[in-house]
Design a protein around this motif. Structure first.
Motif, PDB file in Angstrom:
ATOM      1  N   ALA A   1       0.830  -1.201   0.000  1.00 12.28           N
ATOM      2  CA  ALA A   1       0.000   0.000   0.000  1.00 12.28           C
ATOM      3  C   ALA A   1       0.867   1.253   0.000  1.00 12.28           C
ATOM      4  CB  ALA A   1      -0.920  -0.006   1.211  1.00 12.28           C
ATOM      5  N   ARG A   2       1.896   1.254   0.838  1.00  9.61           N
ATOM      6  CA  ARG A   2       2.805   2.402   0.895  1.00  9.61           C
ATOM      7  C   ARG A   2       3.550   2.548  -0.418  1.00  9.61           C
ATOM      8  NH1 ARG A   2       3.977   7.412   2.325  1.00  9.61           N
ATOM      9  NH2 ARG A   2       6.116   7.746   3.014  1.00  9.61           N
ATOM     10  N   ARG A   3       4.002   1.444  -0.977  1.00  8.67           N
ATOM     11  CA  ARG A   3       4.734   1.479  -2.239  1.00  8.67           C
ATOM     12  C   ARG A   3       3.863   2.040  -3.365  1.00  8.67           C
ATOM     13  NH1 ARG A   3       5.670  -3.590  -2.488  1.00  8.67           N
ATOM     14  NH2 ARG A   3       7.415  -3.428  -1.040  1.00  8.67           N
ATOM     15  N   LYS A   4       2.601   1.632  -3.393  1.00 10.94           N
ATOM     16  CA  LYS A   4       1.685   2.113  -4.428  1.00 10.94           C
ATOM     17  C   LYS A   4       1.451   3.611  -4.301  1.00 10.94           C
ATOM     18  CE  LYS A   4      -2.868   1.150  -6.431  1.00 10.94           C
ATOM     19  NZ  LYS A   4      -4.089   0.295  -6.324  1.00 10.94           N
ATOM     20  N   ALA A   5       1.290   4.093  -3.072  1.00  9.06           N
ATOM     21  CA  ALA A   5       1.055   5.525  -2.856  1.00  9.06           C
ATOM     22  C   ALA A   5       2.275   6.347  -3.254  1.00  9.06           C
ATOM     23  CB  ALA A   5       0.706   5.767  -1.394  1.00  9.06           C
ATOM     24  N   LEU A   6       3.453   5.902  -2.859  1.00 11.97           N
ATOM     25  CA  LEU A   6       4.682   6.609  -3.215  1.00 11.97           C
ATOM     26  C   LEU A   6       4.892   6.620  -4.721  1.00 11.97           C
ATOM     27  CD1 LEU A   6       7.095   5.230  -0.463  1.00 11.97           C
ATOM     28  CD2 LEU A   6       6.252   7.575  -0.650  1.00 11.97           C
ATOM     29  N   TYR A   7       4.622   5.486  -5.343  1.00 11.77           N
ATOM     30  CA  TYR A   7       4.820   5.377  -6.788  1.00 11.77           C
ATOM     31  C   TYR A   7       3.873   6.315  -7.542  1.00 11.77           C
ATOM     32  CZ  TYR A   7       5.182   3.347 -11.440  1.00 11.77           C
ATOM     33  OH  TYR A   7       5.364   3.173 -12.794  1.00 11.77           O
ATOM     34  N   GLY A   8       2.626   6.408  -7.091  1.00 11.69           N
ATOM     35  CA  GLY A   8       1.682   7.313  -7.734  1.00 11.69           C
ATOM     36  C   GLY A   8       2.147   8.756  -7.669  1.00 11.69           C
ATOM     37  N   GLY A   9       2.674   9.170  -6.513  1.00 12.84           N
ATOM     38  CA  GLY A   9       3.213  10.522  -6.387  1.00 12.84           C
ATOM     39  C   GLY A   9       4.436  10.736  -7.252  1.00 12.84           C
ATOM     40  N   PHE A  10       5.253   9.709  -7.352  1.00 12.24           N
ATOM     41  CA  PHE A  10       6.455   9.772  -8.182  1.00 12.24           C
ATOM     42  C   PHE A  10       6.100   9.997  -9.648  1.00 12.24           C
ATOM     43  CE2 PHE A  10       9.989   7.244 -10.280  1.00 12.24           C
ATOM     44  CZ  PHE A  10      10.975   8.207 -10.092  1.00 12.24           C
ATOM     45  N   VAL A  11       5.127   9.255 -10.136  1.00  7.52           N
ATOM     46  CA  VAL A  11       4.679   9.407 -11.534  1.00  7.52           C
ATOM     47  C   VAL A  11       4.131  10.806 -11.763  1.00  7.52           C
ATOM     48  CG1 VAL A  11       2.999   8.625 -13.249  1.00  7.52           C
ATOM     49  CG2 VAL A  11       4.265   6.942 -11.890  1.00  7.52           C
ATOM     50  N   GLU A  12       3.361  11.326 -10.818  1.00  2.00           N
ATOM     51  CA  GLU A  12       2.808  12.676 -10.952  1.00  2.00           C
ATOM     52  C   GLU A  12       3.916  13.726 -10.991  1.00  2.00           C
ATOM     53  OE1 GLU A  12      -0.295  13.754 -11.597  1.00  2.00           O
ATOM     54  OE2 GLU A  12      -0.612  11.601 -11.928  1.00  2.00           O
ATOM     55  N   ASP A  13       4.954  13.535 -10.189  1.00  2.00           N
ATOM     56  CA  ASP A  13       6.077  14.476 -10.207  1.00  2.00           C
ATOM     57  C   ASP A  13       6.772  14.473 -11.569  1.00  2.00           C
ATOM     58  OD1 ASP A  13       5.593  15.171  -7.589  1.00  2.00           O
ATOM     59  OD2 ASP A  13       7.095  13.789  -6.766  1.00  2.00           O
ATOM     60  N   LEU A  14       6.964  13.291 -12.147  1.00  5.27           N
ATOM     61  CA  LEU A  14       7.594  13.195 -13.465  1.00  5.27           C
ATOM     62  C   LEU A  14       6.695  13.806 -14.540  1.00  5.27           C
ATOM     63  CD1 LEU A  14       9.005   9.546 -13.278  1.00  5.27           C
ATOM     64  CD2 LEU A  14      10.302  11.685 -13.070  1.00  5.27           C
ATOM     65  N   ARG A  15       5.405  13.621 -14.414  1.00  5.59           N
ATOM     66  CA  ARG A  15       4.454  14.188 -15.369  1.00  5.59           C
ATOM     67  C   ARG A  15       4.501  15.718 -15.318  1.00  5.59           C
ATOM     68  NH1 ARG A  15       0.055  11.309 -14.062  1.00  5.59           N
ATOM     69  NH2 ARG A  15       0.445   9.763 -15.685  1.00  5.59           N
ATOM     70  N   LEU A  16       4.559  16.267 -14.103  1.00 10.38           N
ATOM     71  CA  LEU A  16       4.660  17.719 -13.940  1.00 10.38           C
ATOM     72  C   LEU A  16       5.953  18.249 -14.544  1.00 10.38           C
ATOM     73  CD1 LEU A  16       3.871  20.474 -12.747  1.00 10.38           C
ATOM     74  CD2 LEU A  16       4.892  19.729 -10.578  1.00 10.38           C
ATOM     75  N   ALA A  17       7.046  17.549 -14.314  1.00 10.05           N
ATOM     76  CA  ALA A  17       8.339  17.984 -14.839  1.00 10.05           C
ATOM     77  C   ALA A  17       8.323  18.039 -16.369  1.00 10.05           C
ATOM     78  CB  ALA A  17       9.454  17.057 -14.353  1.00 10.05           C
ATOM     79  N   TRP A  18       7.731  17.040 -16.976  1.00 11.98           N
ATOM     80  CA  TRP A  18       7.688  16.980 -18.445  1.00 11.98           C
ATOM     81  C   TRP A  18       6.779  18.086 -18.992  1.00 11.98           C
ATOM     82  CZ3 TRP A  18      10.699  15.613 -22.038  1.00 11.98           C
ATOM     83  CH2 TRP A  18      10.266  15.347 -23.315  1.00 11.98           C
ATOM     84  N   LYS A  19       5.686  18.359 -18.296  1.00 11.91           N
ATOM     85  CA  LYS A  19       4.797  19.447 -18.714  1.00 11.91           C
ATOM     86  C   LYS A  19       5.524  20.787 -18.662  1.00 11.91           C
ATOM     87  CE  LYS A  19       0.399  21.673 -17.546  1.00 11.91           C
ATOM     88  NZ  LYS A  19      -0.783  21.653 -16.613  1.00 11.91           N
ATOM     89  N   LEU A  20       6.274  21.010 -17.602  1.00 11.41           N
ATOM     90  CA  LEU A  20       7.031  22.259 -17.462  1.00 11.41           C
ATOM     91  C   LEU A  20       8.129  22.370 -18.518  1.00 11.41           C
ATOM     92  CD1 LEU A  20       7.413  22.371 -13.586  1.00 11.41           C
ATOM     93  CD2 LEU A  20       5.956  23.857 -14.971  1.00 11.41           C
ATOM     94  N   ALA A  21       8.686  21.243 -18.905  1.00 15.17           N
ATOM     95  CA  ALA A  21       9.772  21.238 -19.891  1.00 15.17           C
ATOM     96  C   ALA A  21       9.279  21.438 -21.316  1.00 15.17           C
ATOM     97  CB  ALA A  21      10.561  19.923 -19.794  1.00 15.17           C
ATOM     98  N   GLY A  22       7.977  21.254 -21.532  1.00 12.21           N
ATOM     99  CA  GLY A  22       7.420  21.327 -22.878  1.00 12.21           C
ATOM    100  C   GLY A  22       7.416  22.709 -23.485  1.00 12.21           C
TER     101      GLY A  22
END
Length: 209
Positions: free
Chosen positions: A188-209
């Motif tokens: 459960a903890r791993r899934k929650a952390l991973y979801g936040g991690f993916v969102e952070d990468l998504r935000l970074a790519w949006k900002l880089a666009g």
């Protein structure tokens, strides 16, 4: 086995190409970590990448292969990048420290976190990579990476989820290191952390666009 000492002089000029960075990292004697490492591991990616991903240091598999993020943490990073719609081939991937710090236990080499002194010594190379690539966004993967990017300790939990301005006009996103997710105590903890991690990468790519 420790590598033999070298009489090569320390680098005097800031490298102008990524090829020069890679050659310099392999010859680097700015700290003692080169003695026990197989080789130096510089970054990988295009010289004009919009996004730079900075990890901690090479792990055992990266040290042997001479490439960043090819072990278990790298495979998790690849999966997260795919879910975030970030093409790894369009990012520059590197580490704050370029040699593998570890403790030998029998035949195993156990990861040891680089010290602040190691990060400071290796910041020469990270700064050179940043100056050459000139990314729009830098993602610091974990506390050691954040220390290399910002030059000071940064609380991951308090800094996640928002863009931070850097002096060179790039923006920074601070998030977890993939290995932190792998060490999560339960699913459960791993899934929650991973979801936040993916969102952070998504935000970074949006900002880089």
């Amino acid at each position: 086995m420790a590598r033999a000492a070298s009489s090569s002089p320390p680098e005097a000029d800031v490298p102008a190409t990524l090829e020069a960075v890679a050659a310099g990292v392999e010859a680097c004697r700015r700290c003692e970590l080169w003695r026990e490492a197989t080789q130096g591991v510089a970054g990988e990616g295009g010289a004009q990448a919009r996004l730079m991903l900075v990890g901690e240091q090479p792990g055992n598999q990266e040290d042997l292969a001479g490439r960043p993020f090819v072990g278990p943490a790298g495979r998790l990073l690849d999966r997260a990048l795919e879910e975030a719609s970030v093409p790894r081939g369009e990012a520059y991937v590197t580490n704050a420290v370029k040699h593998f710090r570890h403790e030998q236990r029998g035949k195993r080499r156990i990861h040891q976190t680089p010290t602040a002194a190691h990060v400071s010594a290796c910041r020469w190379w990270l700064d050179a990579e940043r100056a050459i690539v000139r990314p729009r966004v830098i993602v610091a993967l974990g506390a050691t990476a954040a220390l290399g990017v910002f030059g000071k300790a940064t609380a991951i939990g308090k800094s996640r989820g928002r863009a931070l301005q850097l002096p060179d006009q790039a923006q920074a996103i601070v998030t977890y290191h993939p290995s932190f997710l792998l060490r999560a105590p339960d699913e459960a903890r791993r899934k929650a952390l991973y979801g936040g991690f993916v969102e952070d990468l998504r935000l970074a790519w949006k900002l880089a666009g």
